[in-house]
Scaffold this motif. Structure first.
Motif, PDB file in Angstrom:
ATOM      1  N   SER A 119     -10.347  40.692 -15.733  1.00  0.00           N
ATOM      2  CA  SER A 119     -10.879  39.833 -14.717  1.00  0.00           C
ATOM      3  C   SER A 119     -11.521  40.743 -13.374  1.00  0.00           C
ATOM      4  O   SER A 119     -11.300  41.952 -13.417  1.00  0.00           O
ATOM      5  N   ASN A 120     -12.649  40.062 -12.797  1.00  0.00           N
ATOM      6  CA  ASN A 120     -12.971  40.854 -11.445  1.00  0.00           C
ATOM      7  C   ASN A 120     -12.082  41.125 -10.416  1.00  0.00           C
ATOM      8  O   ASN A 120     -12.624  41.694  -9.374  1.00  0.00           O
ATOM      9  N   ASN A 121     -10.756  40.541 -10.445  1.00  0.00           N
ATOM     10  CA  ASN A 121     -10.100  40.844  -9.416  1.00  0.00           C
ATOM     11  C   ASN A 121      -8.539  41.108 -10.223  1.00  0.00           C
ATOM     12  O   ASN A 121      -7.578  40.245 -10.060  1.00  0.00           O
ATOM     13  N   GLU A 122      -8.539  42.173 -11.013  1.00  0.00           N
ATOM     14  CA  GLU A 122      -7.165  42.283 -11.735  1.00  0.00           C
ATOM     15  C   GLU A 122      -6.217  43.155 -11.022  1.00  0.00           C
ATOM     16  O   GLU A 122      -6.396  44.068 -10.495  1.00  0.00           O
ATOM     17  N   PRO A 124     -11.722  45.402  -9.361  1.00  0.00           N
ATOM     18  CA  PRO A 124     -12.690  45.056 -10.171  1.00  0.00           C
ATOM     19  C   PRO A 124     -12.806  45.812 -11.515  1.00  0.00           C
ATOM     20  O   PRO A 124     -13.569  46.447 -11.723  1.00  0.00           O
ATOM     21  N   TYR A 180     -13.047  44.222 -14.436  1.00  0.00           N
ATOM     22  CA  TYR A 180     -13.803  43.727 -15.641  1.00  0.00           C
ATOM     23  C   TYR A 180     -15.275  44.453 -15.895  1.00  0.00           C
ATOM     24  O   TYR A 180     -15.769  44.769 -14.967  1.00  0.00           O
ATOM     25  N   TRP A 181     -15.710  44.863 -17.010  1.00  0.00           N
ATOM     26  CA  TRP A 181     -16.559  45.635 -17.471  1.00  0.00           C
ATOM     27  C   TRP A 181     -17.657  44.926 -18.470  1.00  0.00           C
ATOM     28  O   TRP A 181     -18.451  45.428 -19.059  1.00  0.00           O
ATOM     29  N   ILE A 185     -19.080  37.025 -13.215  1.00  0.00           N
ATOM     30  CA  ILE A 185     -17.984  36.950 -12.468  1.00  0.00           C
ATOM     31  C   ILE A 185     -16.882  36.255 -13.761  1.00  0.00           C
ATOM     32  O   ILE A 185     -17.292  35.379 -14.319  1.00  0.00           O
ATOM     33  N   SER A 209     -12.773  35.182 -14.129  1.00  0.00           N
ATOM     34  CA  SER A 209     -11.505  34.898 -13.231  1.00  0.00           C
ATOM     35  C   SER A 209     -10.464  35.353 -14.114  1.00  0.00           C
ATOM     36  O   SER A 209      -9.348  35.676 -13.931  1.00  0.00           O
ATOM     37  N   GLY A 249     -18.968  49.266 -15.982  1.00  0.00           N
ATOM     38  CA  GLY A 249     -19.042  47.689 -15.534  1.00  0.00           C
ATOM     39  C   GLY A 249     -20.532  47.575 -14.891  1.00  0.00           C
ATOM     40  O   GLY A 249     -21.130  48.485 -14.174  1.00  0.00           O
ATOM     41  N   SER A 272     -20.974  46.255 -11.835  1.00  0.00           N
ATOM     42  CA  SER A 272     -20.723  46.218 -10.445  1.00  0.00           C
ATOM     43  C   SER A 272     -20.707  47.664 -10.054  1.00  0.00           C
ATOM     44  O   SER A 272     -20.240  48.029  -9.119  1.00  0.00           O
ATOM     45  N   ARG A 288      -9.596  50.835 -16.685  1.00  0.00           N
ATOM     46  CA  ARG A 288      -9.981  49.987 -18.006  1.00  0.00           C
ATOM     47  C   ARG A 288      -9.583  50.668 -19.178  1.00  0.00           C
ATOM     48  O   ARG A 288      -9.141  49.737 -20.042  1.00  0.00           O
TER      49      ARG A 288
END
Length: 808
Positions: free
Chosen positions: A299-302, A339, A341-342, A347, A349, A472, A474, A494
């Motif tokens: 996720s974007n907030n792992e 963050p 997630y790549w 976005i 969750s 990713g 971002s 990652r």
């Protein structure tokens, strides 16, 4: 006693579903509620509607608290004769969100029983379906309508299959009630995706019927389903008709403008652009998240562990002269979410994980289950997986957007994977059921074949690790904010997540195959093997889900019921007792302002199109005259320190005014362009292509002409006007063709659209009372159809039970 013994396993399963639902969301038993961000936004949007209902004991069907005014059809409006909703309330007896989880379980359990699974396997399959990570995540963020619609999908499929199994009465009744509940859940995107699966299943059953020349039973089945569908839709007629009516007024309708905000020519009349529809497109390689959850970072907030590279990086950072971040601080920061997630989506969750064991058993079904229907479910899974790729597979996606009716009305194409998340657990339990029906000497070969496919895929993904950059979307902004060393640490983590979750999935596949091998070798009993496989299947998903939705997400019920706290700025504005609107520049796309004020912003997937266009084409270009005509009296801004403060707009037009001149234009393009520079207090812009009846009339206003608002309700506004001459009155209220009536001294008068989005009427000379009432005919018509259909459902239920008992 025999009947009780027959139903005892099912009663036990239902009790088990209640237990598991409340266990997972245990804080609900303590009176706590889960904080759902989307529900907080809904609470803000629906505040005026809910307050009106509580005070007046009736529905307004209109709110002025968001987007300058809009119908409440998609804001939880309560319609007359909603008996299907009452049935749904009975089924959802548990505290939220445990009620939706229970529905997931119960509905899928029925489907598996229809597919001849025994109760024990069906119980574990139902729990595995309910714990699919995506289905849990949408409960966490508050996509309740989506969860609601998904929960009834398996029940609809069960009734559908029963009818084709020639159980016309029970199957027809189940299909009718299940579809009625599905539509009542009011998430038409999910229902549309369900229709795709039903069409695939229909193709399978029609093919089988034609091949076996069973034309009569095929016609009976199709006729039964058509009747069930008509009555189910009729029982939800009000909601369907109202939504269809509003759709053209919303951003889901066709655009009436032929140019873009930047002046360039529009290439399509679809209001939602192709980029907007496909913004959330699943990456092709990212699809392997289905069998290894954090393959693409999660996720974007792992949350990361204490041995992560990001913790190591943080410990090297100085927070003061000679002071570095301690390991405890670094670990706390990393566990708070990074963050990682790549993938291709903006976005995420949580990953859409269906479970390694579910995947393995689904493969097993292809080797051991002899029923051809498995290919229909496999086809549904593969088709929706490809459709979820969206812009990453443009050939199919563009075709669907251009040629499939309704497909271009929905965004977030990745969510079509809910069909895959239904089909694969079905295949998994079909595989488990068929495996145990095989003779012992025939079980080992398909087990080895399935293990080779499952573990072979895991090994292949390991070998492909070096092909990925782990970069990713971002990362460029992260590099600017934190530097390249931070991004390098994130990439390293990652890679670790990629390897760790492949090992994890490989372990679950291996241990599940090991249990089945032990059964083949007579080392354990059949029920023991089933329970062990079921526990592995559920625990695999359970512990992944807990990383994203857990007890920490529950808060005091009061904080959920009152999600927004009044600020000094709100308090200052609320001192003004008059009727006006508020523009929160920083909170344009959220519903907080709507909770306290009548806002021109808001939070909705079906925003009024003309208001959105006013934002895009005018307000975004700082055309303050648009704020004046919308009666925006207060603008909320923030200073350099981020502190809010209100600005009074002294040029706001007020609730209504007479104009001295009417400028007629030819079309919507000209209407919008005329707004670029005009004085809304003196001039009204009218589209003579739509409202030519007043063309040629002379309107005037004297210096003392006034219109005052005497009383306000969202669905009823009363004014008093004074003007020595016949005049055109413009009101700072959104024009909506269907439902609003204007009365001058009790006599109905036509309502026109002025200034692209507002209401206007002709008012005779002298003093008059003016009233606007919102009394939508669609609710009355729909209510009558709903009542008739609901009575029909009752008669069919009673008649069906009678004929079945008589047959026995």
């Amino acid at each position: 006693m025999k009947q009780l013994q027959k139903f005892f396993p099912h009663i036990l399963a239902i009790v088990g579903f209640v237990f598991v639902s409340t266990l997972y969301f245990f804080p609900v038993l303590q009176g706590k509620q889960i904080f759902q961000s989307d529900i907080a936004q809904y609470t803000g949007m629906a505040k005026e509607q809910n307050d009106f209902r509580a005070t007046n004991h009736e529905e307004p069907y209109w709110t002025n608290s968001a987007f300058g005014g809009m119908p409440t059809y998609q804001l939880g409006a309560k319609y007359p004769h909603d008996y299907v909703g009452a049935i749904d309330d009975v089924l959802r007896f548990l505290p939220r969100p445990a009620d939706y989880l229970f529905l997931y379980f119960l509905s899928f359990y029925v489907l598996l029983l229809v597919l001849k699974a025994d109760p024990l396997k069906a119980f574990f399959g139902a729990v595995a379906f309910g714990f699919s990570t995506y289905l849990i995540i949408i409960l966490g963020v508050g996509h309740n309508a989506k969860a609601h619609a998904i929960a009834y999908m398996p029940l609809v499929v069960a009734g559908f299959i029963m009818v084709f199994q020639r159980k016309y009465i029970w199957g027809g009744l189940l299909a009718m009630f299940a579809l009625a509940l599905e539509v009542n859940a009011n998430h038409f995107q999910m229902t549309f995706y369900l229709l795709i699966l039903l069409l695939i299943l229909s193709g399978y059953f029609i093919y089988e019927g034609i091949k076996s020349k069973e034309y009569k039973s095929l016609l009976y089945s199709l006729g039964t389903l058509i009747c069930a569908g008509i009555i189910a839709i009729g029982a939800n007629a009000t909601n369907i008709l109202a939504t269809a009516e509003y759709a053209n007024f919303s951003t889901r309708g066709k655009s009436n403008l032929s140019f873009n905000p930047d002046g360039s020519k529009r290439t399509t009349d679809v209001a939602m652009s192709r980029d907007y529809i496909t913004e959330y497109s699943y990456g092709i390689a990212e699809s392997f998240n289905l069998i290894a959850p954090r393959l693409f970072g999660g996720s974007n907030n792992e949350s990361l562990s204490e041995d992560s590279k990001i913790v190591e990086f943080l410990q090297q950072q100085q927070v003061g002269e000679g002071q570095y971040i301690t390991k405890e601080q670094a670990v706390e920061y990393a566990k708070g979410g990074m963050p990682t997630y790549w993938g291709d989506q903006p976005i995420v969750s949580a990953p859409a994980y269906i479970g390694a064991v579910v995947f393995f058993l689904g493969i097993l079904a292809l080797f051991v289950d002899e029923r051809k229907i498995k290919y229909a479910f496999l086809g549904g899974a593969l088709l929706t997986l490809i459709l979820s790729w969206g812009k990453n597979f443009p050939a199919l996606t563009d075709f669907c957007i251009d040629y499939i009716p309704m497909y271009n009305k929905f965004r977030a194409v990745s969510s079509i994977q809910v069909i895959l998340e239904l089909c694969l657990p079905v295949l998994a339990i079909m595989g488990l059921q068929s495996f145990f029906k095989l003779e012992k000497e025939k079980q080992l070969k398909p087990l080895l074949q399935s293990g080779a496919v499952g573990l072979g895929l895991i090994i292949l993904l390991f070998l492909c690790k070096g092909m990925f950059s782990f970069a990713g979307g971002s990362d460029s902004s992260l590099m600017q904010s934190y530097g390249p060393s931070f991004v390098d640490a994130i990439k390293a983590d990652r890679r670790t997540l990629y390897s760790a979750d492949l090992l994890r999935s490989g372990f679950f596949i291996l241990i599940t195959a090991g249990v089945l091998w032990l059964f083949i070798k007579n080392k354990i009993a059949q029920n023991t093997a089933i329970i062990l496989v079921g526990l592995f299947m559920v625990s695999d998903l359970f512990f992944v889900d807990k990383n994203y939705v857990s007890n920490k997400d529950f808060i005091n019920a009061r904080e959920v019921e009152v999600p927004f706290q009044e600020t000094p700025t709100d308090a200052e504005i609320l001192k003004d007792p008059t009727n006006y609107r508020v523009f929160d520049i920083q909170g344009l796309m959220q519903a907080r302002t709507s909770y306290f004020h009548k806002a021109i912003g808001g939070y909705s997937a079906v925003k009024p199109q003309r208001m959105q266009q006013l934002f895009d084409y005018q307000i975004a270009k700082n055309n303050t005259e648009i704020l004046n005509m919308l009666n925006v009296k207060y603008v909320i801004q923030t200073d350099k320190e981020g502190k809010e403060y209100p600005i009074i707009n002294t040029d706001a037009n007020g609730n209504a005014w007479f104009v001295g001149k009417v400028d007629f234009v030819k079309n919507s393009d000209a209407e919008m362009k005329a707004l670029d520079k005009f004085n809304s207090k003196d001039v009204a812009i009218i589209n003579d292509d739509e409202f030519a009846t007043i063309k040629g009339k002379a309107f005037a206003k004297d210096s003392s002409a006034t219109i005052t608002l005497d009383s306000y309700k969202p669905n009823n506004l009363k004014y008093t006007s004074t003007n020595s001459k016949e005049g055109l009155a413009v009101f700072s209220e959104m024009y909506y063709e269907k439902g609003w009536k204007a009365l001058v001294d009790g006599k109905e008068t036509p309502i026109m659209r002025a200034d692209y989005a507002l209401r206007a009427i002709v008012v005779p000379a002298g003093k008059h009372s003016i009233e606007f009432k919102f009394d939508p005919q669609v609710v009355k018509t729909g209510g009558m159809i709903t009542l008739i259909s609901s009575v029909g459902m009752l008669f069919l239920l009673v008649g069906g039970i009678y004929f079945e008992r008589k047959k026995k």
